[in-house]
Design a protein around this motif. Structure first.
Motif, mmCIF file in Angstrom:
data_model
loop_
_atom_site.group_PDB
_atom_site.id
_atom_site.type_symbol
_atom_site.label_atom_id
_atom_site.label_comp_id
_atom_site.label_asym_id
_atom_site.label_seq_id
_atom_site.Cartn_x
_atom_site.Cartn_y
_atom_site.Cartn_z
ATOM 1 N N THR A 115 0.834 -1.193 0.000
ATOM 2 C CA THR A 115 0.000 0.000 0.000
ATOM 3 C C THR A 115 0.872 1.248 0.000
ATOM 4 O O THR A 115 2.080 1.189 0.268
ATOM 5 C CB THR A 115 -0.895 0.053 1.252
ATOM 6 O OG1 THR A 115 -0.050 0.215 2.415
ATOM 7 C CG2 THR A 115 -1.721 -1.210 1.407
ATOM 8 N N GLU A 116 0.236 2.386 -0.262
ATOM 9 C CA GLU A 116 0.963 3.658 -0.174
ATOM 10 C C GLU A 116 1.463 3.899 1.247
ATOM 11 O O GLU A 116 2.556 4.425 1.453
ATOM 12 C CB GLU A 116 0.049 4.807 -0.612
ATOM 13 C CG GLU A 116 0.750 6.163 -0.610
ATOM 14 C CD GLU A 116 -0.160 7.304 -1.033
ATOM 15 O OE1 GLU A 116 0.234 8.473 -0.857
ATOM 16 O OE2 GLU A 116 -1.277 7.023 -1.540
ATOM 17 N N ILE B 114 -0.104 -4.381 -5.383
ATOM 18 C CA ILE B 114 0.285 -3.005 -5.669
ATOM 19 C C ILE B 114 0.961 -2.966 -7.038
ATOM 20 O O ILE B 114 1.799 -3.821 -7.340
ATOM 21 C CB ILE B 114 1.221 -2.443 -4.563
ATOM 22 C CG1 ILE B 114 1.504 -0.953 -4.780
ATOM 23 C CG2 ILE B 114 2.497 -3.251 -4.448
ATOM 24 C CD1 ILE B 114 2.244 -0.298 -3.609
ATOM 25 N N GLU C 214 3.719 2.046 -9.208
ATOM 26 C CA GLU C 214 3.534 2.873 -8.016
ATOM 27 C C GLU C 214 4.786 2.868 -7.145
ATOM 28 O O GLU C 214 5.196 3.910 -6.610
ATOM 29 C CB GLU C 214 2.328 2.384 -7.217
ATOM 30 C CG GLU C 214 1.992 3.278 -6.036
ATOM 31 C CD GLU C 214 0.700 2.882 -5.343
ATOM 32 O OE1 GLU C 214 0.521 3.265 -4.170
ATOM 33 O OE2 GLU C 214 -0.132 2.190 -5.973
ATOM 34 N N ASP D 250 7.609 4.812 -9.169
ATOM 35 C CA ASP D 250 7.405 6.261 -9.107
ATOM 36 C C ASP D 250 7.767 6.806 -7.731
ATOM 37 O O ASP D 250 8.370 7.886 -7.613
ATOM 38 C CB ASP D 250 5.952 6.612 -9.434
ATOM 39 C CG ASP D 250 5.623 6.467 -10.912
ATOM 40 O OD1 ASP D 250 6.565 6.352 -11.722
ATOM 41 O OD2 ASP D 250 4.427 6.470 -11.247
ATOM 42 N N PHE D 251 7.434 6.072 -6.688
ATOM 43 C CA PHE D 251 7.749 6.509 -5.328
ATOM 44 C C PHE D 251 9.263 6.604 -5.124
ATOM 45 O O PHE D 251 9.769 7.599 -4.592
ATOM 46 C CB PHE D 251 7.141 5.537 -4.325
ATOM 47 C CG PHE D 251 7.279 5.963 -2.889
ATOM 48 C CD1 PHE D 251 6.337 6.802 -2.310
ATOM 49 C CD2 PHE D 251 8.342 5.530 -2.116
ATOM 50 C CE1 PHE D 251 6.456 7.206 -0.987
ATOM 51 C CE2 PHE D 251 8.471 5.920 -0.792
ATOM 52 C CZ PHE D 251 7.529 6.761 -0.219
#
Length: 216
Positions: free
Chosen positions: A153-154, A182, A186, A189-190
């Motif tokens: 998760t974020e 996920i 994502e 990019d993080f």
């Protein structure tokens, strides 16, 4: 007990490629020990949680002989949680190999050996076991070791970033996705946006073979 007679409860021994971490893609012999003190929400080796009818009780020398039969120089000791068993006799028996110990981060790391390195998880919030992590282990990791964040998760991504900022571990850092939870983009990019000194990894064995296959 005579250390040479000590027996380890072994779930499986098999030969494959390293699916992740510093040796990803390289052939290795895997020794999966039985027993784990955590119950992570995304665990994919629940069959090694508790003793089972197909387990073997093997001495360190017997394990080393099995590894030698496969012909690889690399051995990965995994679980379950291998540090629940005294690994010193096994380390002695495997002194001709480069040994990777995969550990969940909740147990104090033993004194390192020249031929041994650790791949240590830091459990993220979505695992349900984040509170069990030992921050003192982060200082024990060296440049030869791996620190792995399994993220789904974020919130997991942000928590991992906070750990890195607070402790600045010397280990090589990898971010690994909870399989199917996920998007890889994502995580990528993080890492790019935050300019983190960490690598995105995928579990190669789940791409090469069926994700639910054992012994690969």
């Amino acid at each position: 007990m005579n250390e040479s007679a000590k027996r380890y409860r072994v779930n499986e021994i098999f030969h494959s490629i390293e699916g992740e971490g510093a040796r990803a893609g390289l052939p290795a012999t895997f020794v999966r020990l039985v027993g784990c003190n955590l119950r992570c929400s995304y665990c994919d080796t629940t069959y090694a949680f508790e003793p089972g009818p197909t387990d073997e009780l093997l001495t360190a020398d017997e394990i080393a002989a099995r590894a030698a039969d496969f012909g690889a120089r690399a051995v990965t000791v995994t679980g379950g949680e291998p540090l629940l068993q005294d690994l010193d006799p096994l380390f002695d028996a495997l002194d001709a190999f480069e040994v990777n110990v995969e550990t969940n981060g909740s147990i104090e790391l033993p004194v390192p050996r020249p031929h041994v390195f650790y791949t240590m998880d830091w459990k993220s919030p979505s695992s349900g076991e984040e509170a069990r992590m030992r921050a003192d282990n982060l200082a024990r990791l060296t440049e030869s070791d791996v620190l792995k964040f399994v993220v789904g998760t974020e919130a997991d991504l942000r928590a991992a970033e906070a750990v890195l900022a607070a402790y600045k571990p010397a280990a090589q850092v990898f971010f690994s996705p909870v399989f199917g939870q996920i998007p890889l983009v994502e995580i990528a990019d993080f890492l790019v946006e935050r300019n983190l000194n960490a690598r995105l990894q995928v579990q190669l064995h789940k791409i090469v073979w069926d994700p639910d296959a054992r012994g690969v």
